[in-house]
Design an enzyme around this catalytic site. Structure first.
Site, mmCIF file in Angstrom:
data_model
loop_
_atom_site.group_PDB
_atom_site.id
_atom_site.type_symbol
_atom_site.label_atom_id
_atom_site.label_comp_id
_atom_site.label_asym_id
_atom_site.label_seq_id
_atom_site.Cartn_x
_atom_site.Cartn_y
_atom_site.Cartn_z
ATOM 1 N N ASP A 213 0.854 -1.196 0.000
ATOM 2 C CA ASP A 213 0.000 0.000 0.000
ATOM 3 C C ASP A 213 0.890 1.247 0.000
ATOM 4 O OD1 ASP A 213 -2.166 1.826 0.365
ATOM 5 O OD2 ASP A 213 -3.343 0.250 1.289
ATOM 6 N N HIS A 236 2.087 2.028 -3.173
ATOM 7 C CA HIS A 236 1.124 2.959 -3.765
ATOM 8 C C HIS A 236 1.607 4.403 -3.754
ATOM 9 C CE1 HIS A 236 -2.504 -0.014 -3.278
ATOM 10 N NE2 HIS A 236 -1.501 -0.502 -3.974
#
Ligand SMILES: *[C@@H]1O[C@H](CO)[C@@H](O)[C@H](O)[C@H]1NC(C)=O
Ligand SMILES: *[C@@H]1O[C@H](CO)[C@@H](O)[C@H](O)[C@H]1NC(C)=O
Ligand SMILES: *[C@@H]1O[C@H](CO)[C@@H](O)[C@H](O)[C@H]1NC(C)=O
Ligand SMILES: *[C@@H]1O[C@H](CO)[C@@H](O)[C@H](O)[C@H]1NC(C)=O
Length: 389
Positions: A213, A236
């Protein structure tokens, strides 16, 4: 048995050398820890922490020795402590229980929670392993969290496989995070590297972050934060937000992200806000950024709705303004390398693009820019982002 280090301190003062380990030296083995990776050593950690935290001498150190692996359940390292700074030195490895059922009693959603400790130093070159595999379908527990720990120095550690976020800071201002190696598989959900909220004056530097993430997420109440020398990917990207969830008033300002590499990430420099919120994200600079095959190199997404459900049009928005992107270079996996999808209610204003050169990582593709209600100025920008003016 406590070994006083007064002599070393004296010698270091004599020669004007910095010597940080003042005070007493505690070793977790003195508290009955086995360090075999199988026996539950939680009690030893709790008792050792009590003594460390009650020590009035500044800079007393609790050492978690090299070679050993310590299995511990959820622990609340609670302050305030009696001295203005305490040192938690991790040379070895700390591992979490593998079975989620033995995680009962996990306070504040964190496995290792430090709360209300001023001047805490956590370092040592060791490893904190959340063994999160069993959790990646549940995603509830963060590994390491600091709540109300002003003046924190977290540095020189390895963080592995957190059940959820690896490291969280809330209400922990004037802190430094540096020289960390944070790794979880690209497919592991919600395994953010570092999450910051309600904290000001934070320096973050020299990190390698490879997770499933956000490498770093700056949430509500983050301000005056410098982030430099970060290698991010997979992951991310570095994200401001998400802000404004459930109609919330959220603010982030004074963020400076510099000298960072993104490799194979979903995003590079991202700002994400939910519809229906209020507040602002402003005075944010991303500078000297290298991109390798990044899906969204530069993105402002004010229609953030991760599961694409229950996100009807709303009439308020977080105000995004004064955002600079300088000297970006590298490749984009998507065609839209510059994506400014701002709120239909409040425009993004003061977006500055300077010396941007992002080409496609797919042969024969061209990169483009997209703007929705976004305004600003551009200088030597490829792809050209004339839609901003
Ligand atoms: C961030 O960097 C700026 C300029 O480089 C400096 O003035 C400021 O003190 C730094 N802030 C922190 C929290 O390190
Ligand atoms: C980013 O990558 C370049 C090489 O492509 C390297 O020189 C630089 O040190 C890297 N930066 C970081 C923060 O690792
Ligand atoms: C925009 O943000 C920068 C920092 O990124 C700051 O120095 C500058 O004063 C801000 N400009 C305005 C008009 O607020
Ligand atoms: C958004 O912020 C900018 C910059 O501070 C300001 O000029 C503008 O009036 C704000 N817009 C709204 C709708 O509040």
């Amino acid at each position: 048995m406590i070994f006083r280090k007064n002599m070393l301190v004296f010698i270091s003062l004599l020669f004007c050398l910095p010597y940080q380990s003042w005070g007493a030296a505690y070793n977790i083995m003195q508290y009955g820890a086995k360090g075999d990776g199988i026996t539950d050593d939680t009690k030893a950690f709790e008792e050792a922490w009590q003594e460390l935290c009650n020590d009035v001498e500044p800079g007393s150190t609790l050492t978690i020795p090299l070679v050993n692996t310590f299995l511990v359940g959820p622990i609340n390292f609670q302050g305030p402590c009696k001295s203005p700074n305490v040192h938690f030195e991790i040379l070895g490895t700390i591992v979490a229980p593998e079975d989620p059922s033995s995680w009962n009693g996990c306070l504040a959603g964190a496995w290792l929670l430090f709360a209300n400790v001023e001047g805490l130093i956590v370092d040592g070159g060791g490893t904190i392993d959340g063994r999160g595999n069993a959790w990646w379908t549940k995603s509830l527990t963060n590994a390491l969290h600091f709540e109300n720990c002003n003046g924190l120095q977290l540095r020189n550690l390895n963080h592995r496989n957190s059940p959820r976020n690896h490291i969280g800071l809330s209400r922990s201002s004037y802190s430094t995070i540096s020289d960390l190696d944070i790794v979880a598989p690209a497919y592991s959900p919600n395994t953010d590297g570092i999450d910051i909220s309600t904290s000001t004056q934070i320096q973050i530097q020299n990190l390698v972050i490879k997770t499933g993430d956000d490498c770093i997420a700056l949430n509500n109440g983050a301000s005056q934060i410098n982030i430099t020398n970060i290698n991010c990917g997979p992951g991310h990207g570095i994200s401001i937000g998400s802000l404004g969830i459930n109609g919330g008033y959220n603010t982030v300002e004074g963020i400076y992200v510099k000298n960072c590499n993104f490799s194979g990430t979903q995003n590079g420099a991202r700002i994400k806000t939910w519809q229906g919120g209020s507040g602002y994200a402003r005075d944010i600079t991303f500078e000297n950024i290298e991109l390798d095959n990044v899906f969204n190199p530069i993105i402002i997404d004010q229609h953030y709705c991760p599961n694409e459900i229950h996100c009807p049009a709303e009439s308020s928005a977080v105000n995004v303004s004064n955002i600079s992107y300088k000297f970006f270079r590298g490749t984009s996996r998507s065609r839209i390398a510059l994506n400014f999808d701002c709120s239909n209610m409040i425009p993004c204003s003061g977006i500055y693009l300077d010396q941007i050169n992002i080409i496609s990582s797919v042969s024969d593709e061209h990169t483009t820019a997209y703007c929705n209600n976004a305004y600003g100025t551009i200088s030597s920008t490829k792809p050209s982002a004339t839609c901003l003016s």
